[in-house]
Design a protein around this motif. Sequence first.
Motif, PDB file in Angstrom:
ATOM      1  N   ASN A  95      10.906 -12.761  -3.638  1.00  0.00           N
ATOM      2  CA  ASN A  95       9.384 -12.332  -3.057  1.00  0.00           C
ATOM      3  C   ASN A  95       8.895 -13.133  -2.831  1.00  0.00           C
ATOM      4  OD1 ASN A  95       6.324 -10.555  -3.605  1.00  0.00           O
ATOM      5  ND2 ASN A  95       8.244  -9.747  -3.064  1.00  0.00           N
ATOM      6  N   TYR A  96       8.474 -13.125  -1.014  1.00  0.00           N
ATOM      7  CA  TYR A  96       7.588 -13.808  -0.221  1.00  0.00           C
ATOM      8  C   TYR A  96       6.695 -13.392  -0.236  1.00  0.00           C
ATOM      9  CZ  TYR A  96      11.282 -16.786   0.851  1.00  0.00           C
ATOM     10  OH  TYR A  96      12.953 -17.936   0.439  1.00  0.00           O
ATOM     11  N   SER A  97       5.541 -13.396  -0.434  1.00  0.00           N
ATOM     12  CA  SER A  97       3.666 -13.000   0.046  1.00  0.00           C
ATOM     13  C   SER A  97       2.598 -14.312   0.589  1.00  0.00           C
ATOM     14  CB  SER A  97       2.849 -12.600  -1.197  1.00  0.00           C
ATOM     15  OG  SER A  97       3.431 -14.613  -2.099  1.00  0.00           O
ATOM     16  N   CYS A  98       2.211 -13.489   1.084  1.00  0.00           N
ATOM     17  CA  CYS A  98       1.748 -14.150   1.994  1.00  0.00           C
ATOM     18  C   CYS A  98      -0.499 -14.276   2.109  1.00  0.00           C
ATOM     19  CB  CYS A  98       0.914 -12.970   3.449  1.00  0.00           C
ATOM     20  SG  CYS A  98       0.314 -14.052   4.618  1.00  0.00           S
ATOM     21  N   LYS A  99      -0.636 -15.017   2.005  1.00  0.00           N
ATOM     22  CA  LYS A  99      -2.458 -15.499   0.827  1.00  0.00           C
ATOM     23  C   LYS A  99      -3.069 -15.797   2.573  1.00  0.00           C
ATOM     24  CE  LYS A  99      -5.099 -17.645  -2.453  1.00  0.00           C
ATOM     25  NZ  LYS A  99      -4.963 -18.980  -3.611  1.00  0.00           N
ATOM     26  N   GLU A 135      -1.001 -19.686   3.890  1.00  0.00           N
ATOM     27  CA  GLU A 135      -0.460 -19.255   3.270  1.00  0.00           C
ATOM     28  C   GLU A 135       1.071 -18.706   3.141  1.00  0.00           C
ATOM     29  OE1 GLU A 135      -2.057 -22.466   0.664  1.00  0.00           O
ATOM     30  OE2 GLU A 135      -2.973 -20.729   0.852  1.00  0.00           O
ATOM     31  N   TRP A 136       2.295 -18.787   3.055  1.00  0.00           N
ATOM     32  CA  TRP A 136       3.262 -18.055   2.295  1.00  0.00           C
ATOM     33  C   TRP A 136       3.923 -19.559   1.473  1.00  0.00           C
ATOM     34  CZ3 TRP A 136       5.151 -13.807   4.074  1.00  0.00           C
ATOM     35  CH2 TRP A 136       5.209 -13.447   5.423  1.00  0.00           C
ATOM     36  N   TYR A 137       3.787 -17.848   0.710  1.00  0.00           N
ATOM     37  CA  TYR A 137       5.010 -18.476  -0.764  1.00  0.00           C
ATOM     38  C   TYR A 137       5.613 -17.661  -1.098  1.00  0.00           C
ATOM     39  CZ  TYR A 137       0.076 -20.628  -2.172  1.00  0.00           C
ATOM     40  OH  TYR A 137      -0.939 -21.725  -2.500  1.00  0.00           O
TER      41      TYR A 137
END
Length: 121
Positions: free
Chosen positions: A91-95, A34-36
């Motif tokens: 801020n783009y973060s990956c899960k 997922e990208w948040y």
Amino acid sequence: QVQVVESGGGLVQPGGSLRLSCVASGIFHIALTEWYRHSPGKQRERVADISGPGATDYAASVKGRFTISRDSARRTVYLEMNNLTPDDTGNYSCKVWGTTEETPKLTRGFWGQGTQVTVSS
């Protein structure tokens, strides 16, 4: 060692494009990535995801502009972002959801530190 590392953020003008990368190591049988994004003054928002078999899903706010894809050999998930607007700043973060050597029967989510995207003229 489990590690999720994002890269590719930066400063871009409205209408511009960026490609973000999310590299996972130490995570196996990846079920979902997922990208948040977390934008100033807003709650964290899931923008896109890609399942193990390759199905994709997008938030309404980015559909038609963002594309999520995967290079399994490189254990990398990409987020191609086009026609960016200031509302895409964040801020783009990956899960990454998968298992580890220590817990091979437990699927858990692992976060990266994120990469900053700023859309401004």
